[in-house]
Scaffold this active site. Structure first.
Site, PDB file in Angstrom:
ATOM      1  N   CYS A   1       5.220  -4.497   3.520  1.00 47.71           N
ATOM      2  CA  CYS A   1       5.795  -4.042   4.839  1.00 47.71           C
ATOM      3  C   CYS A   1       6.581  -4.947   5.631  1.00 47.71           C
ATOM      4  CB  CYS A   1       4.591  -3.660   5.785  1.00 47.71           C
ATOM      5  SG  CYS A   1       3.669  -5.252   6.578  1.00 47.71           S
TER       6      CYS A   1
ATOM      7  N   HIS B   1       0.135  -5.498  10.427  1.00 46.53           N
ATOM      8  CA  HIS B   1       1.358  -4.672   9.900  1.00 46.53           C
ATOM      9  C   HIS B   1       2.469  -4.476  10.822  1.00 46.53           C
ATOM     10  CE1 HIS B   1       3.036  -1.116   7.953  1.00 46.53           C
ATOM     11  NE2 HIS B   1       3.308  -0.580   9.024  1.00 46.53           N
TER      12      HIS B   1
ATOM     13  N   ASP C   1       8.605   3.550   9.915  1.00 48.00           N
ATOM     14  CA  ASP C   1       7.704   2.576   9.212  1.00 48.00           C
ATOM     15  C   ASP C   1       8.046   3.014   7.764  1.00 48.00           C
ATOM     16  OD1 ASP C   1       6.069   1.124   8.241  1.00 48.00           O
ATOM     17  OD2 ASP C   1       4.365   1.786   9.286  1.00 48.00           O
TER      18      ASP C   1
END
Length: 280
Positions: free
Chosen positions: A78, A117, A134
């Site tokens: 991520c 995250h 995202d």
């Protein structure tokens, strides 16, 4: 890489768009934001192989460009994906706020999960509505396209269904929760606030997730690839394929290291680093 190289290496929007196969408009508008978001997801796989090898991947933009843009046969997790995507959006003229979230899939209490995250808030010129973006959430419930930051509204993003809701929180900022519809029911994916985070914050989180021996990313391969027809996941020694059209799920177990490397190369488009043991 030297400090001088880190500060002078430019970000090439042309090279990034070539990597993700984007030939559309280059305007800071909603259509471009959605298109580039989906193109990124389909072109650059999610993978944790650096962490599996005991090393925190660099979040320096030049290093990310070398690995994810010019490397071709690698991906990232991520912090890598969303740092790169944020740079592309900013090059397009989009204002980006970097956020952190608690991954709460299967959690009884959101507070039991740390903020590990990275997600993004994208604001477009002339558009009063910000978007949650995202490209780095490694799960079948991830966003395929950005969604407006609106509570209690269902969104259909490239075939998936999501909604954002508010949840009780103890801090001064509202807690938002991204939900994905699974088997017709919304399930919480992650919870976040709109507090801005800085690159130095992600350096610490990235190091912890990559090197903590209790981190799942440091213990087993976790790789995903999105195609127009399916979502592919390698989790440890198991490959799971979820079809886009009807949601059919198939699973198989890998037998040995050679097969794992072959599957990564042929099905996920990733060349595993030499000397890295995948199956443990």
């Amino acid at each position: 890489m030297s400090d001088s190289a880190r500060t002078t290496t430019p970000f090439s929007l042309d090279a990034y768009f070539e990597r993700i196969g984007w030939e559309g408009a280059r305007r800071p508008d909603a259509a471009t934001l959605r298109g580039v978001h989906l193109a990124h997801l389909r072109a650059v796989p999610f993978e944790n192989l650096d962490a599996l090898g005991g090393r925190a991947p660099s979040l320096d933009l030049a290093d990310l460009t070398a690995k994810l843009v010019h490397g071709r046969r690698r991906g990232g997790y991520c912090y890598e994906h969303n740092t790169l995507f944020a740079a592309a959006l900013e090059a397009l003229g989009v204002r980006v706020t970097r956020l952190t979230a608690r991954v709460v899939v299967g959690a009884d209490r959101f507070e039991d999960r740390p903020r590990t995250h990275m997600a993004l808030l994208a604001e477009l010129p002339g558009d009063p509505q910000p978007y949650l973006a995202d490209v780095g959430f490694g799960a079948v419930g991830s966003l395929l396209e950005p969604v407006p930051l609106l509570a209690d509204t269902e969104f259909h993003d490239a075939g998936r269904r999501h909604r954002l809701v508010h949840a009780p929180g103890r801090g001064p900022l509202e807690t938002w929760v991204l939900q994905a519809y699974t088997a017709g029911r919304p399930q919480a994916q992650y919870a976040f606030t709109l507090e801005p985070f800085e690159p130095s914050d992600y350096e610490v989180i990235n190091w912890h997730i990559a090197t903590n021996p209790r981190s799942p990313f440091a213990r087993r391969p976790y790789v995903q690839r999105l195609t127009p027809g399916a979502h592919l996941l390698l989790d440890g020694d198991r490959v799971t394929v979820t079809r886009t059209d009807d949601g059919t799920v198939t699973e198989r177990k890998l037998s040995d290291e050679a097969q794992a490397r072959r599957v990564l190369a042929e099905e996920f488009g990733i060349d595993a680093p030499e000397g890295l043991t995948l199956l443990r």
